[in-house]
Design a protein around this motif. Sequence first.
Motif, short mmCIF file in Angstrom:
data_model
loop_
_atom_site.label_atom_id
_atom_site.label_comp_id
_atom_site.label_asym_id
_atom_site.label_seq_id
_atom_site.Cartn_x
_atom_site.Cartn_y
_atom_site.Cartn_z
N VAL A 28 0.86 -1.18 0.00
CA VAL A 28 0.00 0.00 0.00
C VAL A 28 0.90 1.23 0.00
O VAL A 28 1.89 1.29 0.74
CB VAL A 28 -0.92 0.02 1.24
N ALA A 29 0.57 2.23 -0.82
CA ALA A 29 1.37 3.45 -0.89
C ALA A 29 1.19 4.26 0.40
O ALA A 29 0.07 4.52 0.83
CB ALA A 29 0.96 4.28 -2.08
N ARG A 30 2.31 4.65 1.03
CA ARG A 30 2.23 5.47 2.25
C ARG A 30 1.75 6.88 1.92
O ARG A 30 0.92 7.45 2.63
CB ARG A 30 3.60 5.55 2.93
N ASP A 31 2.29 7.46 0.86
CA ASP A 31 1.92 8.79 0.40
C ASP A 31 1.65 8.72 -1.10
O ASP A 31 1.78 7.66 -1.72
CB ASP A 31 3.03 9.81 0.69
N VAL A 32 1.28 9.86 -1.68
CA VAL A 32 1.03 9.89 -3.12
C VAL A 32 2.32 9.59 -3.88
O VAL A 32 3.37 10.18 -3.61
CB VAL A 32 0.49 11.27 -3.54
N LEU A 33 2.24 8.66 -4.81
CA LEU A 33 3.38 8.34 -5.68
C LEU A 33 3.02 8.84 -7.07
O LEU A 33 1.98 8.48 -7.62
CB LEU A 33 3.63 6.82 -5.72
N THR A 34 3.87 9.70 -7.62
CA THR A 34 3.61 10.24 -8.95
C THR A 34 4.56 9.61 -9.96
O THR A 34 5.60 9.04 -9.60
CB THR A 34 3.77 11.77 -8.97
N LEU A 77 0.52 -5.74 -6.31
CA LEU A 77 1.87 -6.14 -5.94
C LEU A 77 1.84 -6.78 -4.56
O LEU A 77 1.54 -6.12 -3.55
CB LEU A 77 2.79 -4.91 -5.94
N LEU A 78 2.13 -8.07 -4.50
CA LEU A 78 2.10 -8.80 -3.25
C LEU A 78 3.35 -8.48 -2.43
O LEU A 78 4.41 -8.14 -2.97
CB LEU A 78 2.00 -10.30 -3.50
N ALA A 79 3.22 -8.57 -1.12
CA ALA A 79 4.35 -8.32 -0.22
C ALA A 79 5.51 -9.24 -0.58
O ALA A 79 5.32 -10.44 -0.81
CB ALA A 79 3.92 -8.53 1.22
N GLY A 80 6.71 -8.66 -0.64
CA GLY A 80 7.89 -9.43 -0.99
C GLY A 80 8.21 -9.42 -2.47
O GLY A 80 9.24 -9.97 -2.87
N GLU A 81 7.35 -8.79 -3.29
CA GLU A 81 7.57 -8.78 -4.73
C GLU A 81 8.00 -7.41 -5.26
O GLU A 81 7.98 -7.19 -6.47
CB GLU A 81 6.28 -9.20 -5.46
N LEU A 82 8.41 -6.50 -4.37
CA LEU A 82 8.82 -5.17 -4.81
C LEU A 82 10.20 -5.25 -5.46
O LEU A 82 11.19 -5.54 -4.80
CB LEU A 82 8.86 -4.21 -3.63
N PRO A 83 10.29 -4.98 -6.78
CA PRO A 83 11.59 -5.08 -7.44
C PRO A 83 12.51 -3.93 -7.04
O PRO A 83 12.06 -2.81 -6.75
CB PRO A 83 11.23 -5.01 -8.94
N GLU A 84 13.79 -4.20 -7.02
CA GLU A 84 14.76 -3.18 -6.64
C GLU A 84 14.89 -2.14 -7.75
O GLU A 84 14.95 -2.46 -8.93
CB GLU A 84 16.13 -3.85 -6.38
N GLY A 85 14.92 -0.86 -7.36
CA GLY A 85 15.09 0.22 -8.31
C GLY A 85 13.86 0.51 -9.15
O GLY A 85 13.97 1.15 -10.19
N ASP A 90 8.48 8.57 -9.75
CA ASP A 90 8.97 8.40 -8.39
C ASP A 90 9.58 7.01 -8.19
O ASP A 90 9.05 6.01 -8.67
CB ASP A 90 7.84 8.58 -7.37
N ALA A 91 10.71 6.99 -7.47
CA ALA A 91 11.29 5.71 -7.08
C ALA A 91 10.42 5.09 -5.99
O ALA A 91 9.81 5.80 -5.18
CB ALA A 91 12.71 5.91 -6.58
N VAL A 92 10.34 3.78 -5.98
CA VAL A 92 9.52 3.07 -5.00
C VAL A 92 10.41 2.11 -4.23
O VAL A 92 10.95 1.16 -4.80
CB VAL A 92 8.36 2.30 -5.67
N GLY A 93 10.56 2.38 -2.95
CA GLY A 93 11.34 1.50 -2.09
C GLY A 93 10.54 1.13 -0.86
O GLY A 93 9.35 1.47 -0.74
#
Length: 216
Positions: A54-60, A86-94, A63-66
């Motif tokens: 879940v996005a903590r704040d607005v992502l435009t 996007l399931l937990a643990g599937e966030l790609p690097e960069g 924007d990088a997502v970490g």
Amino acid sequence: MTSIARPPVPEPARFRRPGARDPRLLGGLVLVGASVALGSWAVTSASRTVEVYVARDVLTAGDAVGADHVSTAAVRVPADQLDHYLLAGELPEGARVSRTVGAGELVPRDALGPAESDLRPVGLAVTGALSDRVDDGSLVEVWFVPDSDARPDDAAPEAPRVLVEAATVDAVERAEGGLVGAGSATVHVLVPVDRLADVLAALASPGTVDVLPVSS
């Protein structure tokens, strides 16, 4: 004395209990079993949750997502929609987002793009009235209005023109203590690389820049 013969009385039909091989009994048992299995599956499916980002704040866009930009939440998602998020643990690097994701919104899988981006942030000083619909993550048109006083007397006036038809707002900085729509704000928009030269040339020319919300 003549006697009249009475017709024979038929014997009452006896009820026969259905046997184990009675097709009606077997069909009924199959239906009951199927109903029980279906009900059990529905209850299990309704109570099953999955961990998603879940996005903590607005992502435009761009924007990088970490890990600092998202949190996880246990939600009920139908099995046929699991691939959409996007399931937990599937966030790609960069990774970066290719479109706006609102604060508290489940992160769609198709909103992620590669680390490279063809967008550049540009700060636009807006001195006129700014719509209250222009906010972080909103979609806007960027217009340039040439200064008619700066043109030669014999030159035809230049008409206002669109610099960017659909730009995502990265951030809005309003004047401290200023009211919405009162002016004096800086709107940071994400400009496509192929429109960047035109935008920078307009900013260096006499005139004003207007930012208008795109009608939804």
